[in-house]
Design an enzyme around this catalytic site. Structure first.
Site, short mmCIF file in Angstrom:
data_model
loop_
_atom_site.label_atom_id
_atom_site.label_comp_id
_atom_site.label_asym_id
_atom_site.label_seq_id
_atom_site.Cartn_x
_atom_site.Cartn_y
_atom_site.Cartn_z
CD GLU A 119 -3.09 0.90 2.13
OE1 GLU A 119 -3.53 -0.26 2.25
OE2 GLU A 119 -3.63 1.88 2.67
NE ARG A 120 -2.32 5.41 -0.37
CZ ARG A 120 -3.21 5.83 -1.27
NH1 ARG A 120 -2.86 6.01 -2.52
NH2 ARG A 120 -4.45 6.03 -0.94
CD GLU A 244 -7.79 6.18 6.14
OE1 GLU A 244 -6.97 5.26 5.97
OE2 GLU A 244 -7.64 7.33 5.68
NE ARG A 294 -8.25 13.50 7.55
CZ ARG A 294 -7.83 12.79 6.51
NH1 ARG A 294 -8.54 12.78 5.41
NH2 ARG A 294 -6.73 12.08 6.56
CG ASP A 323 -2.98 10.84 5.36
OD1 ASP A 323 -2.01 10.27 5.88
OD2 ASP A 323 -3.71 10.31 4.51
CD GLU A 345 2.22 6.66 11.29
OE1 GLU A 345 1.56 6.47 12.33
OE2 GLU A 345 1.86 6.24 10.18
CD GLU A 351 -0.73 8.29 0.81
OE1 GLU A 351 -0.23 7.89 1.89
OE2 GLU A 351 -1.96 8.33 0.60
CD GLU A 451 5.92 24.42 1.31
OE1 GLU A 451 7.14 24.60 1.45
OE2 GLU A 451 5.09 24.64 2.20
#
Ligand code: GCU
Length: 617
Positions: A119-120, A244, A294, A323, A345, A351, A451
């Site tokens: 994943e990713r 999720e 969020r 995220d 983290e 990603e 960016e």
């Protein structure tokens, strides 16, 4: 798929002999590495070892005549050898005194699925899973252990936090294979961790997974006993719950503390750590709802639980409240849990940061995060892996830098990005000094450049949905993920101050005040915290819209300059070809971002670029 490098290490190419199979003692490996490095053309210096088991991961290096003495614990001496070699390659002075890691847990989280997908993942398929089972080349796993040890990483979580079938069998029928895998990495000081599915009892004949149910508690205790009997040094479990669509304690009206503590108690007798992720939010939001915000979610959920977690629980918090975006403010949760052990983290897998096609060296981002939050707020660091089965491990040969640097930050969170990047360059390539500087400076500036041509001023989420590569400024606008920019003809951004969603109030006073004012708020985060008209005057006098245009033109130009700079480097093949080919893709991507974002904002604002550059209709 990149070309094969054989089984070459991603850095330290002078360690060109594979660690022999059966060499299972860190001390023996340390001696082997020293011999490989110093006997093969590096002046035959001698290295002696003094083993002090109580020093564990710590070590000290001293010069002794023409050679060196490394004293340390079992893993410490191995770390010492790698530090010595890295230091010589980078032309650094030897570290003085006893060296020990700042963070005891330095974890890589692999999002590898048992069907072989990652994943990713942007570096090919899983290195160890395929077709629902383990499938790997042990020599390659040893090489990976060596790379992890060479930068002091000590925990590897081998399966995706989204635990898909049949990964739950890693805890039962596949345990002997987990043990075999663990045995390969153990001599390198790397312990395994497993991601577990909170609802596992339900798949094993129980009618509930309620953490307060005694049968459920007993079931997990029995599992833990079996698991640790097989893999006695398993580091622990990693859990993504109620996030999720993953199962979790909410289904039983239990808190996350109740859920985490139940698992933590089951694994405590064996010294296991329960890593519980704080990445929890409403992923079924209605875009019409402007009250739910969020970024508030993790703080709202976890802050009231501070002090409720058992001592072997570590709450793992992503660096930003969203995220892994290119730029986010530091998660307010990191300031708000003084009674809870926290892990910070990061995501090495690119990603949202260029898919290991575009260059994005992460140390500058980590420097900002650590400086803003204070390194002592967490006791552990974790990073989503960027490794894969590609010949060069990382897809892009330069993406190796991020794993290398992550290891170093786990030991020294005060590290200077410039020095870490320079060390990676010198540990990886033998180039003339001026070329080394060129490469290091391209890498150092790569995050800022990315960016500039992607997300303006902290807006986030202008990526293409699902893939998260390339521009789509309205792609996430009407979706359920809580990821809105609310751009219209009057302005853009969300008011997250007290007058808006109140997110900014989750910070300690000194930060809350800075973020609350558009004048004080750092430019990079302006649109994260504020909704502003296009005519808003920035600190440097430019209007907001002009700044958006300027950044996109500049970012794209910088990408083109990077391309020119890379062409001048005499990198070894296949790295040169791969890096240049990916750089072509990056430049295409940067142009696409520039044109799409500028057109998007000009259509809404109706304002022309002051400098008359080309913006499409
Ligand atoms: C991101 C990513 C998912 C992942 C999730 C997580 O949202 O897109 O693929 O599962 O992060 O961190 O759990």
């Amino acid at each position: 798929m990149s070309k094969s490098w054989g089984n070459r290490l991603a850095w330290l190419p002078k360690l060109n002999r594979p660690v022999p199979e059966g060499m299972n003692n860190p001390l023996e490996i340390a001696a082997f590495e020293a011999e490989t490095y110093f006997q093969s053309g590096n002046s035959g210096k001698s290295v002696f070892f003094e083993l002090y088991p109580a020093m564990k991961e710590a070590y000290a290096i001293r010069k002794d005549g023409d050679g060196y003495v490394i004293s340390g614990g079992q893993t410490g001496v191995l770390y010492g050898v790698y530090t010595l070699i890295r230091g010589i390659e980078a032309g650094e002075t030897l570290p003085e005194g006893t060296q020990k890691p700042y963070y005891p847990l330095r974890m890589i989280n692999c999002w590898d699925n048992m069907d072989g997908t990652v994943e990713r993942g942007y570096a090919g398929r899983s290195i160890w899973f395929e077709n629902g089972r383990f499938d790997y080349d042990p020599a390659r796993i040893r090489q990976m252990g060596r790379m992890l040890a060479s930068v002091g990483i000590n925990v590897l979580c081998i399966n995706n936090v989204n635990v898909h079938q049949p990964a739950q069998h890693l805890l039962d029928t596949l345990l002997p294979e987990v043990e075999e895998f663990a045995a390969i990495l153990r001599p390198f000081g790397v312990r395994l961790m497993l991601s577990v599915d909170f609802s596992m009892p339900l798949q094993n004949g129980l009618s509930t997974a309620d953490p307060e149910d005694v049968q459920v508690q007993d079931w997990w205790k029995a599992q833990a006993q079996k698991i640790w009997k097989c893999v006695p040094d398993l580091a622990g479990f990693l859990v993504k719950a109620d996030s999720e669509h993953r199962p979790g304690p909410n289904a039983y009206n239990r808190t996350h503390a109740q859920g985490a503590n139940m698992l933590a108690r089951a694994i405590k007798p064996f010294g296991g750590v329960l890593v519980w992720r704080a990445f929890v939010y409403n992923c079924l939001q209605d875009w019409r709802d402007t009250q739910t915000d969020r970024p508030r979610a993790a703080y709202d959920l976890y802050q009231p639980l501070d002090g409720c977690f058992d001592e072997n629980v570590v709450l793992q918090v992503k660096y930003g409240p969203f995220d892994f975006q290119v730029r986010e403010p530091v998660s307010p949760l990191l300031y708000a849990m003084p009674k809870t052990p926290l892990a910070l983290e990061f995501q090495l897998a690119q990603e949202y940061t260029g898919h290991q096609i575009d260059l994005f060296a992460m140390p500058p981002l980590w420097r900002e995060v650590l400086d803003q939050m204070g390194k002592e707020k967490v006791c552990a660091v974790a990073a989503v892996s960027n490794l894969g089965r590609d010949g060069n491990w990382f897809g892009h040969p330069f993406a190796a830098l991020n794993l290398f640097a992550f290891g170093l930050y786990g030991w020294n969170p005060d590290a200077d990005p410039q020095k870490v990047i320079a060390a990676w360059v010198r540990n990886t390539y033998t180039l003339p000094a001026s070329q080394q500087d060129t490469l290091a400076s391209v890498l150092l500036g790569s995050r800022k450049t990315y960016e500039k041509y992607t997300a303006p001023l902290g807006l986030c989420w202008m990526v293409r949905p699902e893939s998260h590569y390339g521009p789509s400024p309205y792609g996430y606008e009407f979706q359920a993920w809580g990821t809105y920019n609310r751009a219209d003809c009057r302005g853009v951004g969300i008011d997250r101050t007290e007058k808006g969603t109140g997110y900014a109030c989750q910070y300690p006073k000194e930060w809350a005040e800075v973020f609350a004012s558009p004048q004080a708020c750092p430019d990079e985060l302006l649109l994260f915290f504020h909704r502003l008209p296009y005519s808003f005057r920035m600190k440097d006098g430019r209007t907001l819209i002009q700044r958006i245009y300027d950044d996109h033109f500049e970012g794209c130009r910088e990408a083109e300059n990077m391309q020119e700079a890379l062409k001048t480097l005499s990198l070894p093949e296949p790295d040169r070809e791969e890096a240049l080919q990916r750089m072509d893709q990056q430049v295409q991507n940067a142009r696409e971002w520039r044109d799409v974002i500028n057109t998007f904002f000009r259509r809404f604002s109706g304002i022309e670029d002051e400098k008359g550059r080309k913006i499409y209709d």
